[in-house]
Design a protein around this motif. Structure first.
Motif, short mmCIF file in Angstrom:
data_model
loop_
_atom_site.label_atom_id
_atom_site.label_comp_id
_atom_site.label_asym_id
_atom_site.label_seq_id
_atom_site.Cartn_x
_atom_site.Cartn_y
_atom_site.Cartn_z
N UNK A 199 53.86 62.71 4.48
CA UNK A 199 53.39 62.51 5.86
C UNK A 199 54.10 61.32 6.51
N UNK A 200 54.48 60.33 5.74
CA UNK A 200 55.14 59.17 6.34
C UNK A 200 56.50 59.53 6.91
N UNK A 201 57.18 60.51 6.31
CA UNK A 201 58.45 60.98 6.86
C UNK A 201 58.23 61.76 8.14
N UNK A 202 57.18 62.53 8.20
CA UNK A 202 56.87 63.34 9.37
C UNK A 202 56.46 62.45 10.55
N UNK A 203 55.80 61.33 10.24
CA UNK A 203 55.32 60.43 11.31
C UNK A 203 56.43 59.92 12.21
N UNK A 204 57.62 59.82 11.69
CA UNK A 204 58.73 59.33 12.51
C UNK A 204 59.05 60.29 13.65
N UNK A 205 58.65 61.55 13.50
CA UNK A 205 58.91 62.56 14.52
C UNK A 205 57.71 62.81 15.43
N UNK A 206 56.61 62.12 15.18
CA UNK A 206 55.41 62.31 15.98
C UNK A 206 55.28 61.19 17.01
N UNK A 207 54.35 61.35 17.93
CA UNK A 207 54.20 60.34 18.99
C UNK A 207 53.33 59.17 18.52
N UNK A 208 53.19 58.16 19.39
CA UNK A 208 52.44 56.95 19.06
C UNK A 208 50.97 57.24 18.78
N UNK A 209 50.39 58.20 19.48
CA UNK A 209 48.99 58.54 19.25
C UNK A 209 48.78 59.05 17.83
N UNK A 210 49.69 59.87 17.36
CA UNK A 210 49.58 60.40 16.00
C UNK A 210 49.75 59.31 14.96
#
Length: 152
Positions: free
Chosen positions: A4-15
């Motif tokens: 999930x930490x790798x995916x977070x880089x592609x998500x917005x600030x809210x996520x």
């Protein structure tokens, strides 16, 4: 599934904020439930965190499932067992000494090896630093401090 930490880089600030909040909430809930602190790294891979973050919060954070999943992790279950053993030992000592006189409690402590300094009170202070602290205390406080820190 990808971390999930790798995916977070592609998500917005809210996520990312939702992720941080979820990890914090699970950590606090787990510690309140079990009295064992958990490393946030252990929490990041939980299914409840992934579901909550990746759905944009549409799936509620399931604290009960997260706690159950954490309890099943080997490194955490070992900590839980150690904490339960410690509580059981303390309860046994409390029940054994409940109706004893002061002298009997002191003898019990000596027999059980409980008169040694506790690991949680040992510090990196030098003897001179301890002496400086002792100089500022009353005689009764000095005795208590010296016993607590294994100076006598």
């Amino acid at each position: 599934m990808a971390d999930i930490t790798n995916i977070l880089t592609h998500l917005d600030d809210e996520d990312r904020a939702r992720f941080t909040q979820a990890v914090s909430a699970i950590g606090k809930a787990f510690e309140a439930h079990t009295s064992v602190a958990v490393d946030p790294e252990s929490i990041t891979g939980l299914r409840a965190v992934r579901d909550h973050v990746l759905t944009g919060g549409a799936v509620e954070l399931d604290l009960a499932a997260a706690i159950e999943e954490l309890e099943q992790a080997p490194e955490i279950s070992n900590k839980l067992i150690a904490a339960r053993v410690k509580v059981a030992e303390l309860n046994k000592i409390t029940s054994d000494t409940a109706n004893m006189s002061r002298q009997q409690r002191m003898n019990y402590a000596r027999e059980m090896g409980l008169d040694k300094p506790r690991p949680d009170t040992t510090s990196a202070m030098t003897r001179n630093e301890h002496d400086a602290v002792l100089a500022q205390l009353s005689p009764i406080q000095r005795m208590n401090y010296a016993r607590r820190h294994g100076l006598v």
